[in-house]
Motif scaffolding. Structure first.
Motif, PDB file in Angstrom:
ATOM      1  N   ALA A  51       0.835  -1.197   0.000  1.00 25.85           N
ATOM      2  CA  ALA A  51       0.000   0.000   0.000  1.00 25.85           C
ATOM      3  C   ALA A  51       0.872   1.250   0.000  1.00 25.85           C
ATOM      4  O   ALA A  51       0.614   2.212  -0.732  1.00 25.85           O
TER       5      ALA A  51
ATOM      6  N   TRP B 151       0.985   4.247  -2.841  1.00 32.33           N
ATOM      7  CA  TRP B 151       0.725   5.652  -2.531  1.00 32.33           C
ATOM      8  C   TRP B 151       1.857   6.542  -3.035  1.00 32.33           C
ATOM      9  O   TRP B 151       1.608   7.596  -3.624  1.00 32.33           O
TER      10      TRP B 151
ATOM     11  N   GLY C 191       1.229   9.162  -5.929  1.00 32.22           N
ATOM     12  CA  GLY C 191       1.388  10.568  -5.565  1.00 32.22           C
ATOM     13  C   GLY C 191       2.319  11.299  -6.510  1.00 32.22           C
ATOM     14  O   GLY C 191       2.030  12.428  -6.945  1.00 32.22           O
TER      15      GLY C 191
ATOM     16  N   TYR D 243      -6.874   2.780  -4.145  1.00 34.18           N
ATOM     17  CA  TYR D 243      -6.048   3.805  -3.513  1.00 34.18           C
ATOM     18  C   TYR D 243      -5.381   4.682  -4.568  1.00 34.18           C
ATOM     19  O   TYR D 243      -5.362   5.905  -4.461  1.00 34.18           O
ATOM     20  N   GLY D 244      -4.807   4.044  -5.595  1.00 30.41           N
ATOM     21  CA  GLY D 244      -4.159   4.806  -6.648  1.00 30.41           C
ATOM     22  C   GLY D 244      -5.136   5.700  -7.393  1.00 30.41           C
ATOM     23  O   GLY D 244      -4.828   6.846  -7.721  1.00 30.41           O
TER      24      GLY D 244
ATOM     25  N   VAL E 179      -5.962   8.741  -5.164  1.00 27.94           N
ATOM     26  CA  VAL E 179      -4.895   9.742  -5.202  1.00 27.94           C
ATOM     27  C   VAL E 179      -4.980  10.570  -6.483  1.00 27.94           C
ATOM     28  O   VAL E 179      -4.918  11.806  -6.450  1.00 27.94           O
TER      29      VAL E 179
ATOM     30  N   PHE F 291       2.535  11.699   1.859  1.00 26.43           N
ATOM     31  CA  PHE F 291       1.938  10.500   2.449  1.00 26.43           C
ATOM     32  C   PHE F 291       2.706   9.974   3.660  1.00 26.43           C
ATOM     33  O   PHE F 291       2.323   8.952   4.218  1.00 26.43           O
TER      34      PHE F 291
ATOM     35  N   THR G 244      -0.333   3.720   8.950  1.00 30.10           N
ATOM     36  CA  THR G 244      -0.599   2.389   8.400  1.00 30.10           C
ATOM     37  C   THR G 244       0.241   1.323   9.086  1.00 30.10           C
ATOM     38  O   THR G 244      -0.250   0.249   9.445  1.00 30.10           O
TER      39      THR G 244
ATOM     40  N   VAL H  91      -6.070   8.479   2.489  1.00 23.95           N
ATOM     41  CA  VAL H  91      -5.131   8.709   1.399  1.00 23.95           C
ATOM     42  C   VAL H  91      -5.597   9.896   0.551  1.00 23.95           C
ATOM     43  O   VAL H  91      -4.772  10.691   0.069  1.00 23.95           O
TER      44      VAL H  91
ATOM     45  N   GLN I  92      -5.050  13.112   2.701  1.00 29.39           N
ATOM     46  CA  GLN I  92      -3.653  13.517   2.777  1.00 29.39           C
ATOM     47  C   GLN I  92      -3.232  14.324   1.560  1.00 29.39           C
ATOM     48  O   GLN I  92      -2.364  15.198   1.663  1.00 29.39           O
TER      49      GLN I  92
END
Length: 558
Positions: A145, A149, A153, A201-202, A205, A387, A394, A494, A497
């Motif tokens: 993970a 990130w 990012g 998650y990707g 972001v 991040f 995490t 995420v 952030q």
């Protein structure tokens, strides 16, 4: 074949599944099956001869078999091992829900204090407890993970300095996509991206970095738009064949990945259609934010930044082709940097800059600049460092989960559900739905939660002869959905952030671009509808299949 009854199908159930298959649930490798939303798992992560751990652990080497004594003993018994996570959740609720403070750094302090507090409940030497903290922090589910990130990012920030936000504003005006319809459009597009690249998650972001400011600048409500992006991430995480949550749910329930995706499509669409309608309705009902300079920015927005649609396309095509998500995003970064420089969308120093306080021989280089304070900057730097607080959080969450596992608390919860609650097939499926929800509330990295509870879903399902496809769908839906709803969940944080990082949206555009995670909870419509769909499916028997109804193909090795 479906079942509508609430009775225990005695003639079809028992601890022995049909056809002589051994009981006990998923028998595939669990410890390294995928990783926490970092993209598709590799072949080495899905070795068939890996043993599935039986204590719900996050690693293959648990050192503890079912029925054996916990590795760590606590005053108060196994339930005391839940103290660190329980303290953290209470802290998060008080900080985010009561005080309205959406601060990742504050959650880090809560996790640290919870971990320290748990130490005082340990019987005997604290060494095993301390070793478990390190053991948890080295789990692959957290590491993958984190890597996703960092890469996502850097990619998103490079697109941002390349004018992609301005290009999206130009496209929205040209296509007459207004403030009211932008959240619904973001839900669909984020869902498609997450489905294509296999990482919610990707996708979060990328969309919070790029689509979120574009939508807010044209007048969309920030809270609703953030929630719509999270809903799209839920859709992709749940349905993508290359998503690690899809792979984990299929492999741990002895179901083939293709069959699982095909069988869960009806549930995903049943939740997505009302979610899309809800975003259209609420987009008209909820007013947007007024940002100074937004009108001027819309008037000067140009189409050139839309060239980065090709950069995103490279990532999607590479990921769909079966490449690892890190490789796919790396190619996206390379293409984005090339477009920025070739079309004059940004300078070299916008991408990477070494700032010195005095001119010298090296200031002739395009990535060395003179400034008041020495340091490093640029889109690659800003995209990664934003991040860091979430990375620490995490690692602590996974460590606290490992403490709960090694102390027997996790097994105690699951055994209670298995032996006392799941007394017939309907209650068994409700136990699966509510059990996955409970664990996701504690282990907020969705794939980590899924890996942890997978053996118990298999045990409950096999006890009542529930088909592997059905079990995999129940397992994945809740971990995908709730991983983007709880304000302390990884999927929410995420995106948050991106807003509050050192060079985040709040710094660039103003405080209107920062949404408190607690505010989005009611509006992650697809996540809530997906949970409701499976609650209703468990109650009514919609889509229920038993083991003899359909035989799964051999589990795919991605």
């Amino acid at each position: 074949m479906t079942d509508e009854s609430d009775g225990d199908p005695i003639e079809r159930t028992g601890d022995e599944p049909p056809d002589g298959a051994p009981p006990g649930g998923g028998r595939r490798g669990q410890g390294d099956v995928g990783a926490s939303d970092g993209g598709p798992a590799t072949e080495g992560e899905l070795e068939a001869d890996d043993e599935l751990v039986t204590d719900g652990g996050l690693s293959a080497d648990t050192g503890m078999e079912t029925g054996s004594e916990p590795r760590i003993t606590f005053y108060g018994g196994k339930w005391a091992s839940t103290v660190p996570l329980a303290f953290f959740i209470l802290w998060a609720i008080f900080q985010s829900g009561v005080l309205g403070i959406g601060d990742t750094n504050g959650l880090v302090i809560g996790a640290l204090l919870g971990t320290i507090l748990g130490m005082f409940f340990v019987r005997g030497n604290w060494k095993a407890y301390a070793d478990t903290i390190f053991e948890g922090m080295t789990q692959r589910v957290a590491a993958t993970a984190i890597v996703a990130w960092l890469w996502a990012g850097m990619f998103a920030e490079t697109l941002q300095v390349g004018g992609f936000v301005e290009g999206l504003i130009f496209a929205a005006d040209a296509l007459n996509v207004g403030a009211a319809t932008f959240p619904a459009a973001a839900f669909v597009l984020c869902g498609l991206l997450a489905t294509g690249i296999g990482t919610g998650y990707g996708a979060t972001v990328a969309f919070v970095t790029l689509f979120f400011p574009a939508g807010v600048l044209i007048g969309a409500n920030p809270v609703l738009l953030f929630a719509a992006i999270l809903s799209g991430a839920v859709f992709g995480d749940n349905l993508a064949p290359v998503s690690d949550t899809t792979i984990v749910s299929a492999v741990t329930q002895d179901a083939d990945i293709g069959g699982v995706v095909a069988s869960r499509f009806k549930y995903a669409i049943a939740a997505a259609i009302p979610a899309f309608i809800a975003y259209l309705i609420m987009g008209s009902a909820m007013s947007g934010a007024s940002l100074e300079g937004s009108v001027a920015l819309r008037e000067t927005a140009t189409a050139l930044g839309l060239v980065h649609l090709l950069s995103m396309g490279v990532v999607i095509v590479t990921a769909v082709a079966g490449r690892h998500i890190v490789e796919a995003i790396s190619w996206g970064i390379v293409v984005a940097v090339a477009f920025n420089l070739a079309f004059g969308l940004s300078s070299v120093s916008d991408i990477l800059a070494f700032t010195v306080t005095e001119a010298g021989a090296f200031t002739a280089l395009p990535f060395v600049v003179v400034g008041e304070t020495a340091g490093v900057g640029g889109s690659l730097y800003a995209g990664a460092i934003g991040f860091f607080p979430l990375i620490v959080l995490t690692l602590l969450i996974v460590a606290m989960a490992q403490i709960m596992i090694r102390g027997g608390g996790f097994a105690a919860i699951q055994d209670f559900l298995l032996n006392s609650v799941a007394t017939n097939v309907r209650r068994a499926e409700l136990t699966m739905v509510l059990g996955t929800a409970t664990i996701n509330g504690m282990i907020t990295i969705n794939t980590a939660a899924e890996i942890a509870i997978a053996p118990y879903i298999a045990r409950i399902g096999e006890k009542f002869n529930i088909n592997g496809y059905r079990r995999a769908n129940i397992l994945d839906a809740n971990t995908s959905a709730l991983g983007y709803i709880f304000p302390w969940a990884g999927g929410v944080l995420v995106g948050y952030q991106v807003m509050v990082g050192p060079e985040g949206l709040g710094t660039e555009y103003g405080p209107e671009m920062v949404v408190n995670p607690i505010e989005v909870v009611p509006y992650v419509f697809h996540g809530w509808f997906l949970v409701i769909v499976f609650l209703l499916a468990a109650i009514t028997g919609f889509g229920r299949e038993y083991i003899p109804d359909r035989t799964s193909e051999e589990v795919s090795r991605a």
